[in-house]
Motif scaffolding. Structure first.
Motif, PDB file in Angstrom:
ATOM      1  N   GLU A  40     -14.500  58.068  35.666  1.00  0.00           N
ATOM      2  CA  GLU A  40     -15.783  58.207  35.697  1.00  0.00           C
ATOM      3  C   GLU A  40     -16.262  56.981  34.145  1.00  0.00           C
ATOM      4  N   ALA A  41     -15.607  57.041  33.388  1.00  0.00           N
ATOM      5  CA  ALA A  41     -16.086  55.982  31.930  1.00  0.00           C
ATOM      6  C   ALA A  41     -16.618  54.466  33.436  1.00  0.00           C
ATOM      7  N   LEU A  42     -15.736  54.344  34.058  1.00  0.00           N
ATOM      8  CA  LEU A  42     -15.655  53.006  34.599  1.00  0.00           C
ATOM      9  C   LEU A  42     -17.036  52.766  35.854  1.00  0.00           C
ATOM     10  N   PHE A  43     -17.268  53.910  35.955  1.00  0.00           N
ATOM     11  CA  PHE A  43     -17.952  54.735  37.404  1.00  0.00           C
ATOM     12  C   PHE A  43     -19.384  54.570  36.526  1.00  0.00           C
ATOM     13  N   ARG A  44     -19.686  55.348  35.638  1.00  0.00           N
ATOM     14  CA  ARG A  44     -20.411  55.328  34.853  1.00  0.00           C
ATOM     15  C   ARG A  44     -21.434  53.494  34.448  1.00  0.00           C
ATOM     16  N   ALA A  45     -20.134  52.367  33.388  1.00  0.00           N
ATOM     17  CA  ALA A  45     -20.147  51.388  33.218  1.00  0.00           C
ATOM     18  C   ALA A  45     -20.919  50.835  34.707  1.00  0.00           C
ATOM     19  N   VAL A  46     -20.858  50.952  35.647  1.00  0.00           N
ATOM     20  CA  VAL A  46     -21.041  50.040  36.997  1.00  0.00           C
ATOM     21  C   VAL A  46     -22.864  50.823  37.615  1.00  0.00           C
ATOM     22  N   ALA A  47     -21.965  51.955  37.313  1.00  0.00           N
ATOM     23  CA  ALA A  47     -24.013  52.819  37.600  1.00  0.00           C
ATOM     24  C   ALA A  47     -25.087  52.493  36.653  1.00  0.00           C
ATOM     25  N   LEU A  48     -25.046  52.500  35.512  1.00  0.00           N
ATOM     26  CA  LEU A  48     -25.486  52.357  35.058  1.00  0.00           C
ATOM     27  C   LEU A  48     -26.138  50.552  34.820  1.00  0.00           C
ATOM     28  N   HIS A  49     -25.709  49.599  34.956  1.00  0.00           N
ATOM     29  CA  HIS A  49     -25.509  48.152  35.264  1.00  0.00           C
ATOM     30  C   HIS A  49     -26.613  48.619  35.766  1.00  0.00           C
ATOM     31  N   ARG A  50     -26.333  49.339  36.948  1.00  0.00           N
ATOM     32  CA  ARG A  50     -27.011  48.709  38.600  1.00  0.00           C
ATOM     33  C   ARG A  50     -28.857  49.358  38.251  1.00  0.00           C
ATOM     34  N   ILE A  51     -28.663  50.859  37.383  1.00  0.00           N
ATOM     35  CA  ILE A  51     -29.770  51.468  36.771  1.00  0.00           C
ATOM     36  C   ILE A  51     -30.878  50.432  35.964  1.00  0.00           C
ATOM     37  N   GLU A  52     -30.341  49.736  35.264  1.00  0.00           N
ATOM     38  CA  GLU A  52     -31.065  48.992  34.168  1.00  0.00           C
ATOM     39  C   GLU A  52     -31.608  48.217  35.395  1.00  0.00           C
ATOM     40  N   HIS A  53     -31.050  47.408  36.392  1.00  0.00           N
ATOM     41  CA  HIS A  53     -31.348  46.639  37.838  1.00  0.00           C
ATOM     42  C   HIS A  53     -32.479  47.586  38.130  1.00  0.00           C
ATOM     43  N   LEU A  54     -32.883  48.557  38.813  1.00  0.00           N
ATOM     44  CA  LEU A  54     -33.563  48.876  38.782  1.00  0.00           C
ATOM     45  C   LEU A  54     -34.687  49.633  38.255  1.00  0.00           C
ATOM     46  N   VAL A  55     -34.480  50.167  37.195  1.00  0.00           N
ATOM     47  CA  VAL A  55     -35.757  49.732  35.736  1.00  0.00           C
ATOM     48  C   VAL A  55     -36.687  48.364  35.693  1.00  0.00           C
ATOM     49  N   ARG A  56     -36.068  47.720  35.715  1.00  0.00           N
ATOM     50  CA  ARG A  56     -36.454  46.650  35.993  1.00  0.00           C
ATOM     51  C   ARG A  56     -37.473  45.101  37.336  1.00  0.00           C
ATOM     52  N   SER A  57     -36.816  46.031  38.447  1.00  0.00           N
ATOM     53  CA  SER A  57     -37.562  46.315  39.479  1.00  0.00           C
ATOM     54  C   SER A  57     -38.123  46.699  39.459  1.00  0.00           C
ATOM     55  N   ALA A  58     -38.537  48.283  39.172  1.00  0.00           N
ATOM     56  CA  ALA A  58     -39.663  49.248  38.751  1.00  0.00           C
ATOM     57  C   ALA A  58     -41.239  49.140  37.938  1.00  0.00           C
ATOM     58  N   GLU A  59     -40.341  48.254  37.060  1.00  0.00           N
ATOM     59  CA  GLU A  59     -41.684  46.926  35.750  1.00  0.00           C
ATOM     60  C   GLU A  59     -41.979  45.784  36.697  1.00  0.00           C
ATOM     61  N   ASP A  60     -41.239  45.562  37.574  1.00  0.00           N
ATOM     62  CA  ASP A  60     -41.802  44.314  38.130  1.00  0.00           C
ATOM     63  C   ASP A  60     -42.743  44.429  39.739  1.00  0.00           C
ATOM     64  N   ILE A  61     -42.231  45.419  39.892  1.00  0.00           N
ATOM     65  CA  ILE A  61     -43.430  45.517  40.733  1.00  0.00           C
ATOM     66  C   ILE A  61     -44.548  46.718  40.791  1.00  0.00           C
ATOM     67  N   ALA A  62     -44.562  47.801  39.817  1.00  0.00           N
ATOM     68  CA  ALA A  62     -45.611  48.137  38.841  1.00  0.00           C
ATOM     69  C   ALA A  62     -46.246  47.404  38.611  1.00  0.00           C
ATOM     70  N   ALA A  63     -45.937  45.586  37.785  1.00  0.00           N
ATOM     71  CA  ALA A  63     -46.801  45.347  37.320  1.00  0.00           C
ATOM     72  C   ALA A  63     -47.700  44.026  38.506  1.00  0.00           C
ATOM     73  N   ARG A  64     -46.966  44.383  39.461  1.00  0.00           N
ATOM     74  CA  ARG A  64     -47.736  43.213  40.432  1.00  0.00           C
ATOM     75  C   ARG A  64     -48.960  43.851  41.932  1.00  0.00           C
ATOM     76  N   GLU A  65     -48.185  45.239  42.340  1.00  0.00           N
ATOM     77  CA  GLU A  65     -48.848  46.048  43.035  1.00  0.00           C
ATOM     78  C   GLU A  65     -49.261  47.332  42.039  1.00  0.00           C
ATOM     79  N   HIS A  66     -51.148  46.911  43.478  1.00  0.00           N
ATOM     80  CA  HIS A  66     -51.499  48.676  42.779  1.00  0.00           C
ATOM     81  C   HIS A  66     -50.762  49.775  43.212  1.00  0.00           C
ATOM     82  N   PRO A  67     -50.924  50.440  42.313  1.00  0.00           N
ATOM     83  CA  PRO A  67     -50.436  51.891  42.559  1.00  0.00           C
ATOM     84  C   PRO A  67     -49.769  52.554  43.770  1.00  0.00           C
TER      85      PRO A  67
END
Length: 169
Positions: A40-67
């Motif tokens: 679980e600790a290993l999966f959490r580290a991997v998944a949280l890293h991936r989720i941080e990427h998703l957050v950055r992607s959401a921010e990028d999409i929100a900044a460049r596209e109409h809602p």
């Protein structure tokens, strides 16, 4: 070792064993568990890293596209990421381990990013007012579950997105 864990969880999700991760990394299971005492600790580290990427992607999409398009672009992105990377899919659908209990900044940021994109799309009339983030997550999980060729996945995304749009009055 962490790179091999990323690859193993991407390929197999939470079902991958510590033994398989150790084998891929060319180390003993003891080496893996010294750094990550539980799977679980290993999966959490991997998944949280991936989720941080998703957050950055959401921010990028929100900044460049109409809602109107930002929400649906992010929805499709999440489905494709979740289908291609089982660690992302398992994290998004809640399979395996409870990442919410980690109360990490990445999880809170992901929830906020999804809620913001949804609220903005609802404010401009692109998404039904009665939809909440739990509905969106359930639809994403359903689309990911349709594990098939790209055409089937695209069809599922279109069906889900059509259902999220306001009904004609």
């Amino acid at each position: 070792m962490l790179e091999e864990a990323f690859a193993a969880f991407a390929a197999h999700g939470v079902a991958v064993s510590i033994r398989e991760i150790a084998r891929r990394a060319g180390v003993s299971t003891g080496t893996v568990t010294r750094h990550f005492p539980t799977k679980e600790a290993l999966f959490r580290a991997v998944a949280l890293h991936r989720i941080e990427h998703l957050v950055r992607s959401a921010e990028d999409i929100a900044a460049r596209e109409h809602p109107t398009t930002a929400f649906f672009t992010f929805f499709a992105f999440l489905v494709r990421q979740g289908a291609a990377d089982h660690a992302v899919g398992d994290a998004l659908t809640g399979a395996g381990f409870d990442l919410q209990s980690a109360a990490s900044t990445a999880i809170r940021d992901f929830g906020a990013a999804m809620a913001d994109l949804l609220a903005q799309a609802q404010q401009v009339g692109a998404v039904r007012d009665d939809v909440d983030t739990a509905d969106v997550k359930a639809l994403i999980a359903g689309c990911i579950a349709r594990d098939d060729d790209g055409a089937a996945q695209q069809r599922m995304i279109e069906i889900a997105c059509d259902g999220l749009k306001p009904r004609p009055t």
